[in-house]
Design a protein around this motif. Sequence first.
Motif, mmCIF file in Angstrom:
data_model
loop_
_atom_site.group_PDB
_atom_site.id
_atom_site.type_symbol
_atom_site.label_atom_id
_atom_site.label_comp_id
_atom_site.label_asym_id
_atom_site.label_seq_id
_atom_site.Cartn_x
_atom_site.Cartn_y
_atom_site.Cartn_z
ATOM 1 N N PRO A 148 -63.504 11.697 -23.724
ATOM 2 C CA PRO A 148 -63.938 10.815 -24.818
ATOM 3 C C PRO A 148 -64.707 11.582 -25.882
ATOM 4 O O PRO A 148 -65.415 12.546 -25.592
ATOM 5 C CB PRO A 148 -64.835 9.799 -24.103
ATOM 6 C CG PRO A 148 -65.306 10.504 -22.875
ATOM 7 C CD PRO A 148 -64.189 11.408 -22.451
ATOM 8 N N LYS A 149 -64.525 11.170 -27.143
ATOM 9 C CA LYS A 149 -65.255 11.778 -28.248
ATOM 10 C C LYS A 149 -66.478 10.938 -28.561
ATOM 11 O O LYS A 149 -66.388 9.712 -28.695
ATOM 12 C CB LYS A 149 -64.352 11.888 -29.487
ATOM 13 C CG LYS A 149 -63.226 12.873 -29.329
ATOM 14 C CD LYS A 149 -62.427 12.982 -30.618
ATOM 15 C CE LYS A 149 -61.299 13.988 -30.469
ATOM 16 N NZ LYS A 149 -60.509 14.110 -31.723
ATOM 17 N N ARG A 150 -67.590 11.601 -28.674
ATOM 18 C CA ARG A 150 -68.843 10.903 -28.926
ATOM 19 C C ARG A 150 -68.847 10.261 -30.313
ATOM 20 O O ARG A 150 -68.571 10.905 -31.309
ATOM 21 C CB ARG A 150 -70.018 11.869 -28.806
ATOM 22 C CG ARG A 150 -71.386 11.229 -28.960
ATOM 23 C CD ARG A 150 -72.493 12.253 -28.778
ATOM 24 N NE ARG A 150 -72.416 12.892 -27.467
ATOM 25 C CZ ARG A 150 -73.240 13.880 -27.088
ATOM 26 N NH1 ARG A 150 -74.142 14.347 -27.943
ATOM 27 N NH2 ARG A 150 -73.113 14.405 -25.879
ATOM 28 N N GLY A 151 -69.129 8.972 -30.350
ATOM 29 C CA GLY A 151 -69.308 8.269 -31.615
ATOM 30 C C GLY A 151 -68.034 7.870 -32.316
ATOM 31 O O GLY A 151 -68.082 7.380 -33.440
ATOM 32 N N ALA A 152 -66.882 8.072 -31.704
ATOM 33 C CA ALA A 152 -65.630 7.707 -32.374
ATOM 34 C C ALA A 152 -64.589 7.328 -31.327
ATOM 35 O O ALA A 152 -64.521 7.929 -30.257
ATOM 36 C CB ALA A 152 -65.119 8.871 -33.219
ATOM 37 N N PRO A 153 -63.785 6.311 -31.610
ATOM 38 C CA PRO A 153 -62.720 5.949 -30.675
ATOM 39 C C PRO A 153 -61.678 7.051 -30.600
ATOM 40 O O PRO A 153 -61.412 7.744 -31.586
ATOM 41 C CB PRO A 153 -62.140 4.665 -31.268
ATOM 42 C CG PRO A 153 -62.472 4.747 -32.724
ATOM 43 C CD PRO A 153 -63.794 5.462 -32.813
ATOM 44 N N SER A 154 -61.119 7.234 -29.445
ATOM 45 C CA SER A 154 -60.107 8.271 -29.281
ATOM 46 C C SER A 154 -59.024 7.796 -28.331
ATOM 47 O O SER A 154 -59.163 6.789 -27.639
ATOM 48 C CB SER A 154 -60.746 9.554 -28.727
ATOM 49 O OG SER A 154 -61.310 9.308 -27.444
ATOM 50 N N LYS A 155 -57.939 8.539 -28.302
ATOM 51 C CA LYS A 155 -56.857 8.212 -27.380
ATOM 52 C C LYS A 155 -57.317 8.441 -25.942
ATOM 53 O O LYS A 155 -58.147 9.303 -25.672
ATOM 54 C CB LYS A 155 -55.642 9.079 -27.686
ATOM 55 C CG LYS A 155 -55.006 8.810 -29.025
ATOM 56 C CD LYS A 155 -53.706 9.598 -29.177
ATOM 57 C CE LYS A 155 -53.970 11.098 -29.220
ATOM 58 N NZ LYS A 155 -52.712 11.857 -29.462
ATOM 59 N N VAL A 156 -56.742 7.671 -25.052
ATOM 60 C CA VAL A 156 -57.094 7.788 -23.637
ATOM 61 C C VAL A 156 -56.419 9.000 -23.010
ATOM 62 O O VAL A 156 -56.994 9.680 -22.157
ATOM 63 C CB VAL A 156 -56.689 6.507 -22.878
ATOM 64 C CG1 VAL A 156 -56.917 6.665 -21.382
ATOM 65 C CG2 VAL A 156 -57.453 5.313 -23.421
ATOM 66 N N ALA A 157 -55.171 9.290 -23.439
ATOM 67 C CA ALA A 157 -54.412 10.382 -22.840
ATOM 68 C C ALA A 157 -53.518 11.036 -23.885
ATOM 69 O O ALA A 157 -53.339 10.516 -24.989
ATOM 70 C CB ALA A 157 -53.578 9.861 -21.670
ATOM 71 N N GLU A 158 -52.945 12.179 -23.518
ATOM 72 C CA GLU A 158 -52.062 12.910 -24.417
ATOM 73 C C GLU A 158 -50.974 13.605 -23.609
ATOM 74 O O GLU A 158 -51.092 13.782 -22.393
ATOM 75 C CB GLU A 158 -52.851 13.947 -25.215
ATOM 76 C CG GLU A 158 -53.473 15.030 -24.354
ATOM 77 C CD GLU A 158 -54.222 16.078 -25.159
ATOM 78 O OE1 GLU A 158 -54.057 16.112 -26.388
ATOM 79 O OE2 GLU A 158 -54.964 16.861 -24.544
#
Length: 220
Positions: free
Chosen positions: A129-139
């Motif tokens: 997870p990226k702190r302070g921003a939504p991110s993708k769960v997987a890649e």
Amino acid sequence: MQAPVALSSRPDLPFKFIGGDPSLDLVNTVDWTPRGLENERLTEYDRLTRWAEAAGLVSGREAGRLRRAGEARPAEAQAAYDLARWLRWVLQRTYASLAAGKRPGAPLDEFNELLADALRWLRIAPMPPKRGAPSKVAEWAWHSREDNLGSLLWPVLWSAATLLTSEEARQIRVCAGPDCGWMYIDRSRNRLRRWCQMETCGTLEKSRRRRERGHGEADG
């Protein structure tokens, strides 16, 4: 599984990335002339790793690790190099058929065999997870890439599969230069691009036309 051997090698020539896709740029590592393959730039596994690094398929650190592994395991390095040349031959015939408005046929079957082998190593990997921003769960990620000297070809196959299933597959072109055979995606506004590079094949054609006009005027 044997690709044609080039008539001449030029490891001193720089790699160029004008195709618009890594799979086309792999095709463009040799000249496809009426006499056969000339000016081979992929002369050994070391050169293959440097091409993959320049194409952005592997990082500089990964490329260096693959080169060291190739020196330690020369038989595996040779097999990966031979596989790269075979993939290039398969891609060239597949794309040439499409550029001519034909169905690829056997080359596409050969491509699918290579693709199936590469996809065995494709995985869904969780992303931190990226702190302070939504991110993708997987890649998407390649499994055990560090152990396989041919792994630098997996992204080429994935990119080719993506291109072949896109509308841009209809825009694949072969350079009009008589001793070139390089390929590219025609993304020009009017879809009338004829040359891999205007400063090379395009300039040569202009010079040829000037010479012909000059001879015609002299004969007249």
